[in-house]
Design an enzyme around this catalytic site. Structure first.
Site, PDB file in Angstrom:
ATOM      1  N   LYS A   4       0.835  -1.149   0.035  1.00  0.00           N
ATOM      2  CA  LYS A   4      -0.063  -0.011   0.158  1.00  0.00           C
ATOM      3  C   LYS A   4       0.945   1.263  -0.072  1.00  0.00           C
ATOM      4  CE  LYS A   4      -4.344   0.954   0.228  1.00  0.00           C
ATOM      5  NZ  LYS A   4      -5.693   0.165  -0.029  1.00  0.00           N
TER       6      LYS A   4
ATOM      7  N   ASP B 202      -7.101   4.198  -4.135  1.00  0.00           N
ATOM      8  CA  ASP B 202      -7.857   4.128  -2.903  1.00  0.00           C
ATOM      9  C   ASP B 202      -8.543   5.554  -2.633  1.00  0.00           C
ATOM     10  OD1 ASP B 202      -7.683   2.081  -0.366  1.00  0.00           O
ATOM     11  OD2 ASP B 202      -7.654   4.150   0.484  1.00  0.00           O
TER      12      ASP B 202
HETATM   13  O1  2IT Z   1      -8.148  -1.418  -0.443  1.00  0.00           O
HETATM   14  C1  2IT Z   1      -8.233  -2.030  -1.767  1.00  0.00           C
HETATM   15  O2  2IT Z   1      -8.475  -3.086  -1.793  1.00  0.00           O
HETATM   16  C2  2IT Z   1      -8.031  -1.171  -2.774  1.00  0.00           C
HETATM   17  N1  2IT Z   1      -7.971   0.284  -2.390  1.00  0.00           N
HETATM   18  C3  2IT Z   1      -7.917  -1.699  -4.133  1.00  0.00           C
HETATM   19  C4  2IT Z   1      -6.586  -2.181  -4.379  1.00  0.00           C
HETATM   20  C5  2IT Z   1      -6.055  -2.726  -5.745  1.00  0.00           C
HETATM   21  O3  2IT Z   1      -5.000  -3.046  -5.970  1.00  0.00           O
HETATM   22  O4  2IT Z   1      -7.103  -2.617  -6.472  1.00  0.00           O
END
Ligand code: 2IT
Length: 447
Positions: A126, A166
């Site tokens: 992340k 996100d």
């Molecule tokens: O919290 C999540 O799963 C997302 N923001 C999407 C992450 C993604 O790589 O699609």
């Protein structure tokens, strides 16, 4: 709880001082693993939990850009690459003023288990920045994204780490980020997901998170002898996740009566349907981060300032705004309202205390790391589409998404029954996700 689990929670808190959101998720996940650790003493011997809670890599970087007034702005950028045991790091980028390592690490840690639950080959990561896109011009957002990618590009790649959106990072931001990556790397490749449809994006990715949440919630209701049809549903948020959730919940015969923003919530007794759902997109693109204009536009609905929608009576609550939006007092309100089901849409929607209170009072809780996994699952499908240099049809994506969400629910149910003898999707999600990662880490040695 076993000593090993307790020691690892304490160690993580000591090593990451002040990062309360990260502590919260580590406590929640590790706290449910005691029976698994008991059955697998080999995990302690190889320090598996210490390794799981320590990101494999984390980068912090300066992001410098010039605003519309010619003033130089400096932000902090982050990418925490948490675990690559089952696939390349995968997870979104969050741009919000409250972003700091505690937020990115909580999201990154949760992402590992979520991604494992999808059954697809993606590890967890992340990133983000303490940048607030609200109130910024398009040109400012573009310059910020370009400056952010100018550093991030060296840490990512289609087989290394694949970011996505996100909070604060939607289609527009992904476009600017992708454009800059391509310019610097001179490669057109699936290094980001959530792309536009004409340049590698996946049909269905935009609605995937919300649709997936509703598929999961409906399966959870079915497992308890009912369904979403005819149910009153209260939702928070009005962004991408809330939008997809309202759309699918309505389609399956639920009546959604609330959405919310940082300014308060909308109560629409007639149900949020048709053009009202489309209006959510307008609210979002206004860049103002408020939901109040809905009440002016649709007579019969009302705006309640400064409150959360949990005071409205409903059969099913789906928080879709942000972390910790259901705290203990909200949980008490939800129980007092006579509700039976809560399905988390936003990451870590509820405090640990709130989850315990809801469950102790007989409410069935669907945890976010399982319920909202449809977004990242479709991201992985997008990676496959890009790698295969092809385009998948929306109906094929929806069918896969549906199967994945049912599979996740059933895996959570099976794990909780095996280790706790109960139907507890919160514990089951942690265990099912953990076992997949643990198995891969054991096979790959001490790395
Ligand atoms: O919290 C999540 O799963 C997302 N923001 C999407 C992450 C993604 O790589 O699609």
């Amino acid at each position: 709880m076993s000593n090993y689990v307790q020691d690892c929670i304490a160690l993580c808190e000591k090593k990451n001082p002040g990062e309360v959101e990260f502590h919260q998720t580590v406590e929640e996940v590790l706290g449910s693993l005691a029976p698994v650790i008991e059955k697998h003493p080999e995990y302690e011997k190889v320090a598996l939990l210490e390794r799981l809670t320590e990101p494999e890599r984390g980068v912090t970087f300066r992001v410098v850009w010039v605003d519309d007034n010619g003033k130089v702005q400096v932000n902090k950028g982050y990418r925490y690459q948490f675990n690559s045991a089952i696939g390349p790091y995968k997870g979104g980028l969050r741009f919000a003023p409250n972003v700091y390592p505690g937020i990115i690490k909580f999201l990154g840690f949760e992402q590992c288990f979520k991604n494992a639950l999808t059954g697809l080959p993606i590890g967890g990561g992340k990133g983000g920045a303490d940048f607030d896109p609200n109130g910024k011009s398009d040109a400012e957002v573009m310059r910020f994204c370009q400056a952010f990618m100018t550093e991030l590009y060296r840490h990512i790649g289609p087989s290394t780490d694949v970011p996505a959106g996100d909070l604060g990072v939607g289609g527009r931001e992904i476009g600017y980020l992708f454009g800059q990556y391509k310019k610097i790397a001179n490669r057109f490749e699936g290094v980001l997901t959530g792309k536009g449809l004409s340049w590698g994006g996946l049909n269905g990715r935009t609605e995937a998170t919300g649709y997936g949440i509703v598929f999961f919630a409906n399966r959870m209701l079915e497992a308890n002898g009912t369904s979403i049809k005819g149910k009153t549903v209260a939702i928070s948020g009005f962004g991408n996740v809330a939008w997809g959730t309202v759309k699918k919940a309505t389609e399956l015969g639920g009546k959604v009566v609330t959405i919310s923003g940082p300014d308060g919530y909308i109560y629409d007794e007639a149900g949020i349907t048709g053009e009202k759902i489309d209006f959510m997109l307008e609210l979002r693109s206004s860049g103002k981060n408020i939901c109040a204009p809905y009440a002016d536009k649709f007579p019969g609905s009302k705006f309640v300032a400064g409150k959360k929608p949990w005071e409205v009576k409903a059969d099913l609550y789906i928080p879709c705004a942000t972390q910790n939006e259901i705290l203990i007092d909200d949980a008490k309100q939800i129980v007092a309202n006579g509700c039976k089901f809560v399905c988390e849409g936003s990451n870590m929607s509820s405090s640990n205390e709130a989850i315990a209170y809801l469950q102790d009072n007989g409410i069935i809780v669907g945890p976010s790391k399982a319920a909202n996994a449809g977004g990242v699952a479709c991201s992985c499908i997008e990676m496959g589409q890009n790698a295969g240099k092809t385009v998948f049809k929306p109906e094929d994506v929806y069918a896969q998404l549906y199967d994945i969400m049912i599979g996740i629910h059933d895996a959570c149910e099976a794990a909780s029954k095996e280790y706790y003898g109960t139907y507890d999707l919160v514990k089951g999600a942690n265990i099912a996700g953990f076992l997949k990662i643990a198995d891969a880490m054991m096979a790959q040695g001490i790395v």
